[in-house]
Design an enzyme around this catalytic site. Structure first.
Site, mmCIF file in Angstrom:
data_model
loop_
_atom_site.group_PDB
_atom_site.id
_atom_site.type_symbol
_atom_site.label_atom_id
_atom_site.label_comp_id
_atom_site.label_asym_id
_atom_site.label_seq_id
_atom_site.Cartn_x
_atom_site.Cartn_y
_atom_site.Cartn_z
ATOM 1 N N ASP A 296 0.839 -1.193 0.000
ATOM 2 C CA ASP A 296 0.000 0.000 0.000
ATOM 3 C C ASP A 296 0.879 1.250 0.000
ATOM 4 O OD1 ASP A 296 -2.798 0.985 0.129
ATOM 5 O OD2 ASP A 296 -2.194 1.809 2.058
ATOM 6 N N TYR B 155 -12.111 8.704 -2.505
ATOM 7 C CA TYR B 155 -11.812 8.502 -1.082
ATOM 8 C C TYR B 155 -10.593 9.284 -0.610
ATOM 9 C CZ TYR B 155 -7.897 5.207 -1.802
ATOM 10 O OH TYR B 155 -6.690 4.645 -2.125
ATOM 11 N N TYR C 107 -2.573 10.495 4.414
ATOM 12 C CA TYR C 107 -3.219 11.045 3.221
ATOM 13 C C TYR C 107 -3.222 12.569 3.264
ATOM 14 C CZ TYR C 107 -4.968 6.299 2.501
ATOM 15 O OH TYR C 107 -5.060 4.936 2.296
ATOM 16 N N HIS D 241 -6.671 -6.126 -3.089
ATOM 17 C CA HIS D 241 -5.637 -5.251 -2.529
ATOM 18 C C HIS D 241 -4.819 -5.889 -1.415
ATOM 19 C CE1 HIS D 241 -3.688 -1.515 -1.427
ATOM 20 N NE2 HIS D 241 -4.130 -1.625 -0.189
#
Length: 294
Positions: free
Chosen positions: A101, A127, A207, A272
């Site tokens: 990731d 997202y 993020y 994922h």
């Protein structure tokens, strides 16, 4: 699992929890969102049995590692500082690095930030864009049971870009009534227990630092990564199905920035969280690659 040791290491101004097992050449495993050291549990056991010292930390903001409150303390430099300090404290001179990731993001256009690229491609409901405003997604998550949130993320197999309108919220994402064979209620409860303790803010702050990372790393734009690399991805992974990603990987784009890229493994029918969905195959992929460099 009981053979895995759990310790705390002081590094870069925080206390970091690490899970480790085995002796021999070191492998450092890095998790993503919403994840923990626990996502590497299968690989820790498998690869330690093959003669490796396997180490998996809870990264800054996750699990039993400290979570600074300032969202600007989650830049790539903070994370790297944590890991360099960890490696130094453990007396490691050389390490095999395995990332999922956040540790394995495909490079993007250096002329725009990743957040802006995401917004241009998918709009404000994507997202990553929804994650930007501090507190907003946390309020959304607070309306759901933590175990339900974890189930939604870990069991998703939709390769399309996840867009979540504010009026629908993350509770509108589909629920999988049955857990897949590779995921148990015990696993879900472990994740939920840790995120109930810490909340999701630490992970979301990664993020929120994407644009800041883009600014801070401007001097390294175009820099090549000159270490041997193997890239593994499931063909149902969201990132693999983003516009241009497959061509980037297969037609030389990735190789341009990672000139020592030696292998690309596309796992069919895998989503994922491939290290948990196909633990034996992923462990074999890792072992077959790193054993060449012992």
């Amino acid at each position: 699992m009981e053979k895995i040791e759990h310790t705390t290491v002081a590094t870069n101004g925080i206390n970091m929890h690490i899970a480790s097992i085995g002796t021999g050449p070191e492998i450092l495993f890095l998790h993503g969102f919403p994840d923990l050291w626990y996502s590497w549990r299968h690989q820790l056991l498998s690869l330690s049995s093959l003669g490796y010292r396997c180490i998996a930390p809870d990264l800054r903001g996750y699990g039993d590692t400290d979570a600074p409150k300032n969202c600007r303390e989650y830049t790539v430099f903070h994370i790297l500082g944590d890991l360099v300090g960890l490696i130094d404290s453990l007396g490691i001179d050389k390490v095999f690095l395995v990332g999922h990731d956040w540790g394995a993001m495909v490079a993007w256009n250096p002329h725009k930030s990743f957040v802006q690229i995401s917004r241009d491609l998918f709009g404000d409901d994507y997202y990553i864009c929804r994650f930007q405003e501090p507190g907003e997604v946390e309020e959304d998550f607070a309306q759901m049971d933590t175990a339900r949130i974890i189930r939604k993320f870990l069991t998703s197999r939709n390769p399309k870009a996840p867009c979540i309108p504010k009026e629908v919220g993350f509770r509108g994402l589909p629920d999988n009534p049955n857990l897949p064979s590779w995921l148990s209620e015990k696993d879900i409860n472990y994740y939920a227990g840790k995120f109930n303790q810490t909340g999701f803010t630490g992970g979301l702050n990664y993020y929120r630092c994407l644009d800041l990372n883009w600014e801070l790393t401007a001097a390294w734009t175009g820099l090549q990564i000159k270490v041997p690399v193997k890239f593994i991805v499931g063909d149902l992974d969201i990132t693999y199905n983003m516009p241009g990603a497959q061509d980037y990987i297969s037609k030389g784009g990735l190789k341009k920035y990672v000139p020592f890229l030696q292998e690309v493994a596309i796992m069919e029918g895998v989503a994922h969280f491939l290290n948990q969905e196909k633990p034996e195959e992923v462990s074999s992929h890792i072992y077959d690659f790193i054993k060449k460099f012992n």
